[in-house]
Design an enzyme around this catalytic site. Structure first.
Site, PDB file in Angstrom:
ATOM      1  N   HIS A 165      -3.607   2.613   1.829  1.00  0.00           N
ATOM      2  CA  HIS A 165      -2.765   2.331   2.993  1.00  0.00           C
ATOM      3  C   HIS A 165      -1.803   1.191   2.780  1.00  0.00           C
ATOM      4  O   HIS A 165      -1.126   0.766   3.703  1.00  0.00           O
ATOM      5  CB  HIS A 165      -3.651   2.046   4.198  1.00  0.00           C
ATOM      6  CG  HIS A 165      -4.447   3.247   4.576  1.00  0.00           C
ATOM      7  ND1 HIS A 165      -3.927   4.262   5.344  1.00  0.00           N
ATOM      8  CD2 HIS A 165      -5.692   3.627   4.229  1.00  0.00           C
ATOM      9  CE1 HIS A 165      -4.844   5.213   5.468  1.00  0.00           C
ATOM     10  NE2 HIS A 165      -5.919   4.853   4.797  1.00  0.00           N
ATOM     11  N   ARG A 166      -1.732   0.682   1.569  1.00  0.00           N
ATOM     12  CA  ARG A 166      -0.839  -0.452   1.363  1.00  0.00           C
ATOM     13  C   ARG A 166       0.613  -0.050   1.560  1.00  0.00           C
ATOM     14  O   ARG A 166       1.414  -0.848   2.032  1.00  0.00           O
ATOM     15  CB  ARG A 166      -1.038  -1.026  -0.032  1.00  0.00           C
ATOM     16  CG  ARG A 166      -2.351  -1.755  -0.190  1.00  0.00           C
ATOM     17  CD  ARG A 166      -2.276  -2.726  -1.347  1.00  0.00           C
ATOM     18  NE  ARG A 166      -3.520  -3.458  -1.479  1.00  0.00           N
ATOM     19  CZ  ARG A 166      -4.505  -3.082  -2.295  1.00  0.00           C
ATOM     20  NH1 ARG A 166      -4.374  -1.999  -3.032  1.00  0.00           N
ATOM     21  NH2 ARG A 166      -5.600  -3.793  -2.368  1.00  0.00           N
ATOM     22  N   ALA A 167       0.944   1.200   1.204  1.00  0.00           N
ATOM     23  CA  ALA A 167       2.331   1.641   1.364  1.00  0.00           C
ATOM     24  C   ALA A 167       2.713   1.677   2.837  1.00  0.00           C
ATOM     25  O   ALA A 167       3.788   1.214   3.225  1.00  0.00           O
ATOM     26  CB  ALA A 167       2.518   3.012   0.722  1.00  0.00           C
TER      27      ALA A 167
END
Lengths: 629, 332
Positions: free
Chosen positions: A254-256
């Site tokens: 989920h970093r993007a």
């Protein structure tokens, strides 16, 4: 007392005077507005203002509460781990007898910028320290029963040239944004750039003064955007849009999503708005996706229909145009055979290279080695590497402070009584401890290649050359030395004596012919000769011998069947060079009736057995948009 | 003082000599990479260069070669003295050629702290490294392609920033380290990493001399030099003096040299046509062309200067990836 000084300043080229590189400048401005984005990685060729842009950001950062200038800390590639994360303060220890923590670069970078040039060349364990701190916003040091922690909230800016090796995908993912930079292609723009540079070099002070207003405006706008940031809102359905972009591009984790939403909010604030639009998202999405998607074009969906009257018009031709053209699929391994392919001496071309998996076994002996590289882990004979423990053995002058103080501790009362007041700790020669370090070093790769006629069948040599080339590319990035022995016809020959010119090896490979019988024993014999010489030169070497053959030995020296003879030779080779690791790559065509001879050879060498296809690394993530104009 | 073979007595190798002289005229060219076989006067030329170098003013007794006129780049303690209004002792000396041996450890290059002494006596002392000695001078690395990676990293760091930073064992120390990097290499023994390659402003290929007459002349001169270095140097004294004057004149003229838009466009077009990486090639070509114009006594760059400069500045920057010869431009 040493004057500690970090402010040797050169006139730095102003950010506002940089010609072109709009995407990089945008990414830098956005992380300055919102450091929570998580840093910028500038990827690309040399000489494209990557470093200039990063350094010039320093002048644009809003002052800290209280008015101080934010720090701009450069992490040198040669930095020792202690200096990055912090260490015991030895002056305090020696003079006052106090255990005190001396902060390192990470502490100094708090609330400022930490800049790493060539981040892909930094030792992996340092990269992990830095990225870990960047993400958690704090640095935790556990040292010998002492635990220290401090805030380390900094903007991380890294540059790298992908030719020199990739960062591991897990590490890439931790950079919020990544930008691919390349040179300008318009002659007019290049001329403008030259003129600016010329002016700057002739009179840096006047040049900076001339751009002072533009710099001040930019800094003010960044400051205003940062102030406005907490007012910026992103609507529910646009959050859905971000999720859609990420899932369409098969982004893991989920970093993007976070980087896109934080980036879009920063962009809205930068534009002076309080509402994020779909266009904002499309503008920043490529920055967050470049390093997180598989090779190929980014798939940016059209913006969603606005749900309320305040929504923006739902189209973004600009963002669509930004998307890179689809890349061509990998070319097939085998191109059509050149005329005359059935002649006896056949030079087959080299197939497409691929990224290789790790073929060496990890072995950690206690032999310290000099040199550097990126393959085998080894005890280090220099002051580079990770401090793993201390030793009373002397010789490298690499003093381990903590262990020395511990060694001296029990004697302090007696020594103080004898020596009277003075230093807080009395150290004697016998207390001195040195650090034992571990690091990665380059290896010695010896290719033993079957050039016999059977290798020419069904264009096997094309594939074999592709495999060797791939291993050579890997060797280049890991800084290995390579050598090559080829056996065919009646004899074997050292076609390439040990060299670090991996390029020469690749050129030779292209010209390598196939034809004739398979004198495997002779090949192993030549390999032994190369190993003997290499080990005489550097006894600490761990050679990695890669034998590429189908194992069908049919030319020998003596009375035994050639194949049995080759197996005997293999056993002898293994016994003679226990330090060497052996890898046998079976070039037999899959599917055909397999004789399994190469497998037997691997067993005789006590080596690892691979088929050519097994050499491929599982390609998790590669870079989406390494476009060159 | 050791006897140095006079620069002017080197037979042939005109490109090599020119590239070295251009770097003396404008140190901003940031160096030369000399590629070629052994025994082609590479090292002789670099050592001989010392004789032609101009004088600079340094703060006397400062191991960091501080410039008394530039407080921004002074070593910390010198700057403190300067700020306190002290009248700094100034000494004029020739620009120096500092040799970096291949076996040099990182400590020796960047400087180090004598930690053991510090621990026993409670005092930190810094031993300046080779980068400190080479500041404002020439750093010469024979067989630069064999340098250990860590030393290369350190060189890249300081070449990029003009600053050397020592970060270890509770000490953090920076000093200015701007130097002209001159390296030699034999490509057979391994290539340079692209970043390091790019830090060399110019690149020349040297080969052995071709004509028998030239080769005989080399041997004759060498023999004469070895027999009696003093009288040999004396014999070449007049030419050396001429060259030194010409270099000095070019150094004075160089800042005045102008380049028209047409010249700049021609530089940009060349770089694009050859497909060089980034923009450093353009910048270096322009600088070299200006130094050439100054060397030829002109205050404007001509296309001929650009031609000559491009041949020195572009070849090693053509866009190529490792193995491109084998893979073709789009593979890997």
């Amino acid at each position: 007392m040493v004057v500690i000084d970090r402010e040797v300043v050169n006139w730095s080229y102003p950010f506002s005077a940089i010609v072109g590189q709009d995407e990089l400048k945008l990414a830098l401005v956005l992380v300055a507005v919102n450091p929570a984005i998580g840093g910028v990685l500038a990827r690309g060729e040399k000489g494209t203002a990557k470093s200039t842009a990063a350094r010039s950001l320093r002048e644009l950062l809003p002052p800290l509460p209280g008015g101080a200038r934010p720090a701009f800390v450069t992490l040198p590639l040669g930095a020792a781990e202690d200096m990055v994360v912090g260490a015991l303060d030895f002056e305090a220890a020696v003079r006052e007898g106090e255990i005190r923590f001396q902060p390192g670069l990470l502490a100094r970078a708090d609330r400022g910028v930490l800049y790493v040039d060539e981040v892909n060349l930094l030792d992996d364990h340092l990269v992990e320290c830095v990225l870990g701190a960047a993400e958690s916003g704090e640095n935790v040091v556990e040292r010998e029963g002492q635990s220290f922690r401090h805030a380390a909230r900094f903007i991380l800016i890294g540059t790298m040239n992908p030719e020199e090796g990739e960062l591991r995908p897990q590490l890439l993912d931790r950079f919020g944004f990544a930008v691919a930079v390349s040179g300008e292609t318009e002659p007019g723009v290049r001329v403008a750039l030259l003129r600016r540079r010329e002016e700057f070099d002739a009179a840096p002070e006047a040049f900076c003064a001339a751009h002072a207003d533009a710099e001040a405006d930019l800094a003010a706008r960044i400051g205003a955007a940062r102030d406005r940031l907490h007012e910026v809102r992103i609507s529910e359905h646009l959050c859905g849009f971000i999720a859609e972009i990420c899932s369409r591009n098969h982004v893991a984790g989920h970093r993007a999503d976070l980087a896109i939403s934080r980036g879009a909010m920063a962009f809205a604030a930068w534009e002076g708005r309080a509402d994020v639009t779909a266009d904002d998202i499309l503008k920043v999405a490529p920055l967050a996706l470049l390093h997180r998607t598989r090779a190929g074009a980014l798939d940016l969906p059209p913006p969603p229909e606005p749900r309320d009257a305040a929504g923006e018009p739902a189209s973004s031709p600009e963002a669509a145009a930004d998307a890179p053209p689809p890349q061509e699929p990998d070319s097939p391994m085998a191109a059509p055979p050149p005329p005359g392919a059935e002649l006896q001496d056949d030079v087959q071309e080299t197939g497409a290279a691929f990224s290789v998996r790790r073929i060496e076994r990890q072995s950690l002996d206690r032999v310290p080695r000099i040199g550097s590289g990126r393959r085998a882990r080894s005890r280090s004979a220099s002051k580079q590497g990770r401090y793993v423990k201390s030793t009373a053995a002397r010789g490298r002058g690499d003093l381990a402070l903590d262990a020395t103080i511990r060694a001296a501790a029990p004697f302090q009362q007696a020594r103080r009584a004898a020596a009277g007041p003075g230093l807080a700790i009395h150290i004697r020669e016998a207390d001195i401890r040195e650090k034992v370090r571990e690091r990665r070093v380059g290896s010695f790769l010896l290719f033993v290649v079957d050039g016999s006629g059977s290798m020419g069948a069904q264009r096997r040599m094309v594939e074999t050359k592709a495999a060797i080339l791939s291993l050579l590319l890997d060797a280049y990035q890991k800084r290995d030395t390579v050598a090559m022995v080829v056996f065919r016809g009646r004899t074997a020959e050292v076609v390439l004596p040990p060299t670090s010119s991996v390029e020469r090896a690749a050129k030779l490979l292209a010209e390598l012919p196939v034809g004739g019988r398979t004198p495997l024993t002779a090949g192993l014999g030549e390999a032994a000769g190369v190993l003997r010489q290499a080990l005489r030169k550097d006894p600490t070497l761990i050679p990695l011998v890669v034998v590429m053959t189908d194992g069908r030995a049919n030319a020998g020296f003596g009375t035994q069947p050639p194949h049995a003879e080759a197996l005997r030779a293999a056993e002898a080779l293994r016994e003679r060079y226990p330090a060497a690791q052996f890898v046998v790559v079976d070039t037999e065509v899959p599917g055909a009736v397999r004789l399994g001879l190469a497998n037997k050879l691997a067993a005789a060498l006590d080596g690892t057995y691979f088929q050519v296809a097994d050499l491929r690394a599982e390609d998790l993530v590669s870079i989406a948009k390494e476009h060159r104009p | 003082m050791m006897n140095v073979y006079p620069f002017v007595a080197i037979v042939g190798q005109e490109m090599l000599k020119k590239s070295l002289i251009l770097n003396v005229i404008n140190p901003g060219l940031s160096g030369v990479l000399i590629r070629g076989d052994k025994g082609t006067a590479k090292s002789t030329a670099v050592r001989a260069l010392a004789d032609l170098l101009p004088e600079i003013a340094v703060v006397d007794g400062d191991p960091f070669q501080s410039d008394p006129a530039d407080p921004k780049t002074m070593a910390p303690d010198v700057r403190a003295r300067f700020a306190a209004g002290e009248d700094l002792p100034v000494r004029r000396r020739k620009v120096r050629v500092v040799e970096l041996p291949i076996s040099a450890t990182e400590d020796r290059v960047v400087g180090t702290l004598d930690l053991e002494r510090a621990l026993k006596e409670g005092r930190k002392t810094i031993e300046p490294g080779l980068l400190a000695s080479a500041h404002r001078g020439i750093l010469y690395v024979d067989e630069v392609n064999l340098l250990d990676d860590h030393v290369v990293d350190v060189l890249l760091d300081s070449a990029a920033m003009g600053v050397n930073t020592v970060e270890r064992e509770g000490i953090s120390f920076s000093h200015a380290a701007r130097f002209t990097l001159i390296g030699t290499m034999n490509p057979e023994e391994g290539e340079l990493r692209p970043q390091l390659l790019d830090r060399f402003g110019l690149c020349v290929h040297v080969a052995g001399l071709n004509t028998p007459q030239e080769r005989v002349e080399v041997v004759k001169r060498r023999a004469a030099f070895e027999e009696n270095p003093e009288s040999f140097a004396e014999r070449w004294g007049e030419e050396t003096a001429h060259l030194r004057d010409a270099v000095a004149a070019a150094i004075r003229l160089c800042p005045e040299v102008r380049a028209s838009d047409e010249i700049l466009l021609s530089i940009a077009e060349r770089a694009l046509k050859l497909g060089v990486d980034g923009h450093r090639a353009d910048i270096v070509t322009l600088k070299a062309a200006k130094a050439l114009a100054a060397w030829n006594g002109r205050d404007a760059v001509t296309l001929v200067d650009v031609d000559a400069a491009a041949s020195l500045a572009l070849a090693h920057r053509m866009r190529r990836r490792p193995f491109e010869d084998v893979l073709g431009p789009h593979a890997a």
